[in-house]
Structures are given as C-alpha cells and as structure tokens.
Write an enzyme that holds these catalytic residues in place. Sequence first.
Site, PDB file in Angstrom:
ATOM      1  N   CYS A  76       0.833  -1.213   0.000  1.00  0.00           N
ATOM      2  CA  CYS A  76       0.000   0.000   0.000  1.00  0.00           C
ATOM      3  C   CYS A  76       0.867   1.263   0.000  1.00  0.00           C
ATOM      4  O   CYS A  76       2.010   1.259   0.483  1.00  0.00           O
ATOM      5  CB  CYS A  76      -0.862   0.042   1.260  1.00  0.00           C
ATOM      6  SG  CYS A  76      -2.101  -1.235   1.362  1.00  0.00           S
ATOM      7  N   GLU A 111       0.639   3.942   1.840  1.00  0.00           N
ATOM      8  CA  GLU A 111       1.017   4.440   3.172  1.00  0.00           C
ATOM      9  C   GLU A 111       2.280   3.752   3.679  1.00  0.00           C
ATOM     10  O   GLU A 111       3.180   4.371   4.233  1.00  0.00           O
ATOM     11  CB  GLU A 111      -0.109   4.186   4.190  1.00  0.00           C
ATOM     12  CG  GLU A 111      -1.414   4.869   3.877  1.00  0.00           C
ATOM     13  CD  GLU A 111      -2.360   4.008   3.037  1.00  0.00           C
ATOM     14  OE1 GLU A 111      -1.883   3.356   2.076  1.00  0.00           O
ATOM     15  OE2 GLU A 111      -3.561   4.005   3.329  1.00  0.00           O
TER      16      GLU A 111
HETATM   17  N1  THU Z   1      -4.240   0.266  -1.007  1.00  0.00           N
HETATM   18  C1  THU Z   1      -3.450   1.269  -0.534  1.00  0.00           C
HETATM   19  O1  THU Z   1      -2.482   1.674  -1.172  1.00  0.00           O
HETATM   20  N2  THU Z   1      -3.753   1.797   0.674  1.00  0.00           N
HETATM   21  C2  THU Z   1      -4.794   1.391   1.462  1.00  0.00           C
HETATM   22  O2  THU Z   1      -4.946   1.869   2.581  1.00  0.00           O
HETATM   23  C3  THU Z   1      -5.727   0.385   0.972  1.00  0.00           C
HETATM   24  C4  THU Z   1      -5.378  -0.272  -0.309  1.00  0.00           C
HETATM   25  C5  THU Z   1      -3.891  -0.334  -2.290  1.00  0.00           C
HETATM   26  C6  THU Z   1      -3.442  -1.769  -2.229  1.00  0.00           C
HETATM   27  C7  THU Z   1      -3.790  -2.261  -3.616  1.00  0.00           C
HETATM   28  O3  THU Z   1      -2.708  -1.939  -4.481  1.00  0.00           O
HETATM   29  C8  THU Z   1      -4.996  -1.431  -4.009  1.00  0.00           C
HETATM   30  O4  THU Z   1      -5.018  -0.314  -3.150  1.00  0.00           O
HETATM   31  C9  THU Z   1      -6.312  -2.173  -3.913  1.00  0.00           C
HETATM   32  O5  THU Z   1      -6.494  -2.721  -2.663  1.00  0.00           O
END
Ligand code: THU
Length: 163
Positions: free
Chosen positions: A72, A74
Amino acid sequence: MRNHEINICYKEYSPSELNAVDKNLIDLAIQAAKNAYAPYSHFRVGAAVLLDDGSIIKGSNQENAAYPSGLCAERVALFYANSEFPGKAVLAIAVVVVNPKGEILKENISPCGSCRQVMVETQMRFKKPIKILLASDKSVLVFDSVEDLLPLSFSQGDLLVDE
Ligand code: THU
C-alpha cells in the site's frame, strides 16, 4: 459482564478550510498517486508523510502479479521514511485516491488495517501523535492521532513475558 465503549474523534474540513501545510501535503499525495503501479486493482493511492525536520516523503501503491507481494501507498511512504531518515519523527500523513486522469476522487480513502498497524507503531516509536489526513475533492477527514484510527491496537510491549 461489563460493557465497554470506545469513542474515536475526527474532524471534517472542506478543502478550502485547510492550512497551507496540510493543503501542500494533500497536493503531494495526489502527485504521488499518479506514480501508483496498480495494473491489477486500478486503485491508485498516494501518501505523503511529513517529518519533523519539514521534509516530505511520498509513496504510492505498488502491485505485483503475485498479489500479496504488493504494498500500500502508506507503507511504501512510511517504510521509506523510516529507512532513509531513521531518527526523524513522523508528524503527519495525507492519503488520497486518484482516478485514471489523476484527479482526486469524491470518496475519502480509509487506510487498511495493516497500514494502521504500521502507523500506530511509528507513532509509538517516536512518542508523538501522527496527524492523518484522508482527503477527497469534497472533504478532508482529520484524525489527530493514530489511536483514533486503530483503537485497541496490538503492541508486543504489553505482552512481553519474562522467561
Ligand atoms: N491500497 C493502498 O495503497 N492503501 C490502502 O490503505 C488500501 C489499499 C492499495 C493496495 C492495492 O494496491 C490497491 O489499493 C487495492 O487494494
């Protein structure tokens, strides 16, 4: 039996009410989201982390054909910040999602549980509350501490047992 209740607090701002520092952090998160590598979910997330020396680290989600190998936005930003600047406290993090045109969405993102867990440990490590800004084009939700995003969080410190 005893009932317990936990209250969490956050504020909702319209984008025009934000101060310059918060607005800049959100703008940088939008910039970061444009660098997302999200060919599988098409969900493009950006994060910008403000450190206590004023520097800002950006991150975007990075996916992989072996799905669990991706990360993710973050955590990309927080892990990079902590590995490159290990002594610098994290003061704030802004998180956004953009559409394929790179425009911020109407919905505020809510970080996943694993990212909240990493935020909580970063906050404990530096003993300073981390401000979290979850932005959309209509509103910005502001949490003054990760405790408001992840009450009753896991911490090994509370569970250590003497051998
Ligand atoms: N994702 C994030 O980058 N941050 C979050 O807090 C939730 C999900 C990303 C992970 C994945 O690449 C995409 O969003 C779909 O879940």
